[in-house]
Design a protein around this motif. Sequence first.
Motif, short mmCIF file in Angstrom:
data_model
loop_
_atom_site.label_atom_id
_atom_site.label_comp_id
_atom_site.label_asym_id
_atom_site.label_seq_id
_atom_site.Cartn_x
_atom_site.Cartn_y
_atom_site.Cartn_z
N ALA A 286 0.82 -1.22 0.00
CA ALA A 286 0.00 0.00 0.00
C ALA A 286 0.85 1.26 0.00
N THR A 287 2.04 1.18 0.56
CA THR A 287 2.86 2.38 0.74
C THR A 287 4.02 2.50 -0.23
N TRP A 288 4.46 1.39 -0.83
CA TRP A 288 5.59 1.48 -1.76
C TRP A 288 5.12 2.13 -3.06
N LEU A 289 5.72 3.27 -3.40
CA LEU A 289 5.35 4.02 -4.60
C LEU A 289 3.85 4.31 -4.63
N ARG A 290 3.27 4.48 -3.43
CA ARG A 290 1.85 4.79 -3.25
C ARG A 290 0.93 3.67 -3.74
N GLY A 291 1.49 2.47 -3.85
CA GLY A 291 0.62 1.32 -4.14
C GLY A 291 1.07 0.45 -5.29
N VAL A 292 1.47 -0.79 -4.97
CA VAL A 292 1.75 -1.80 -6.00
C VAL A 292 0.89 -3.03 -5.66
N PRO A 293 0.64 -3.91 -6.61
CA PRO A 293 -0.22 -5.07 -6.34
C PRO A 293 0.36 -5.99 -5.28
N VAL A 294 -0.53 -6.56 -4.47
CA VAL A 294 -0.11 -7.57 -3.49
C VAL A 294 -0.99 -8.79 -3.66
N VAL A 295 -0.36 -9.96 -3.66
CA VAL A 295 -1.06 -11.24 -3.75
C VAL A 295 -0.89 -11.95 -2.41
N MET A 296 -1.99 -12.31 -1.80
CA MET A 296 -1.96 -12.96 -0.49
C MET A 296 -1.97 -14.48 -0.64
N CYS A 297 -0.98 -15.13 -0.03
CA CYS A 297 -0.90 -16.59 -0.01
C CYS A 297 -0.79 -17.04 1.45
N PRO A 298 -1.87 -16.96 2.21
CA PRO A 298 -1.81 -17.30 3.64
C PRO A 298 -1.45 -18.76 3.86
N SER A 299 -0.59 -19.00 4.86
CA SER A 299 -0.14 -20.36 5.13
C SER A 299 -0.77 -20.95 6.37
#
Length: 541
Positions: A286-299
């Motif tokens: 959310a904060t890097w370069l005001r937002g890059v995609p994040v993919v959640m892979c919960p373990s």
Amino acid sequence: MTNSQHLLLVGLPGAGKSTVAQLLGEALGMPVIDTDQVVEQIAGRSIAEVFSDSGEASFREFETQALRQSLAGTPAVISLGGGVLTQQINREILLGNRVVYLQVTPENAARRLGISHGRPLLQGSRDMVTKLQELHNQRHADYETAACLRVFTDGATAVEVTQDILDQLQARRNLVQVRAERVYSVIVGSGLEEVIAHRVNQLGKDVLVVHPPILRPRAQELATRISERSSGSVNLWEHADAESGKTVASAEAGWNRLGELNYGRDSVIVAFGGGATTDLAGFLAATWLRGVPVVMCPSTLLGMVDAAVGGKTGLNTPAGKNLVGSFYSPAAVFCDLRQLVTLAPEQIAAGMAEVLKCGYIRDGRILEKLDSLALENVGSILGQAGKESRAELALRELVTRAITVKAEVVGADFRESGLREILNFGHTFAHAIEKLEDYKWQHGFAVAVGMVYAMELACTLGQVERDVVSQLRLRLKALGLPTSYQGTWPDLYEAMLHDKKVRGGVLRFVMPAKEGAIHTHSVTDLAALKQAAVQVGVKLA
């Protein structure tokens, strides 16, 4: 089911082929092709222009070329034009392929299409239903003959249609769609590495896999899968374990790593770990370069049913838990049940606390499902996660139902201005416990006690009967969860005053009202607060 074959969708205009194809592509980790778009690429002009300049016969020739070209490539989900099967040559080309017929009545197709733009065969038709009925009469037999699967789409959402297809394919995957500030999919299943790699590489070039120390070998395996498909760099970044990693210092270390790698806006962050990892990685994204995609892979089970879904990111501070953060939705979430096989029993139990919570706040079927299982059966279900068995089906249903509850609530109230607060059932007291225990308690354990406290408070205030509290305690014990906490009231009360739901210095708790529905209640009755605390084992002094 194998992804070594194409999956082709046929049906009338308005059947939902394009939308369902995209969802199937996400769930199966396959590229998506729309033959109408391929026609336009081959012809070098729009379909409408092909019709107006050269007529339908010319368009059909382009369509056959597009079909051959699509089938010659990597296995994909292919959305076919509604009239592709009117040509004998195309019917012959499709022999032996997996074809799904999306059936829709002309009336519903017309309702979905509204005023049609860019569909030459529907242009100029004053009565679209009549025209679609004519097309149905002409094409239905060809659709039926070519199809190996049939799905009725009337009255069903695109997600429901997609799930029906996945079930018929025996894909052993469930799909939940979250409609927050942007729409994203949650895939629940087993063996999702290739699907994850496919989606990550759709989203960007360079990838940073964020993980805790204990998952280093598996994180490396996931990074390798992603790099096999990537044209950019794929790197690992390890953060301090559990809640100790959710600090401003950890976030700064993550930013520094991204800067060292010179990752730009075409980068993707992949969170591979439990709730602490998804919270931290989401905040970095959310904060890097005001937002890059994040993919959640919960373990972890807790990560799957709670932290990874909903778009909340958060860091802890000395003042309390998750007080620094943002609302930032992931691009996708993948819940691979095979990751649960190696979890310790207490980690499974911690996740089950959040599953049970969802049963109380929104989906009574979860409670019925858990009540029908003896304690030893719950253990066997979780112990066999990832195997093709009834056990996996039961676990997949519980996880999917819990995620669906959160998706519905988040979709209605993304920024927690009202309804979303019900997801905090048990959390006011739980966060106080976690803070006082320096975050060494499992979050799910704290939530379990927090739910008992909230229910005891509701009972003290006359909002629920004693047997409701007793039933909750029995359910928690059956799952191996605590129902009491040996703390002191002054410390707990002070910690709860820092809860984010506090308004004007007044504590607010999510608990049942007299009619049974779960709501947020402001509580000023100090005597009731203390009495409920005593009921869960707290000392008043």
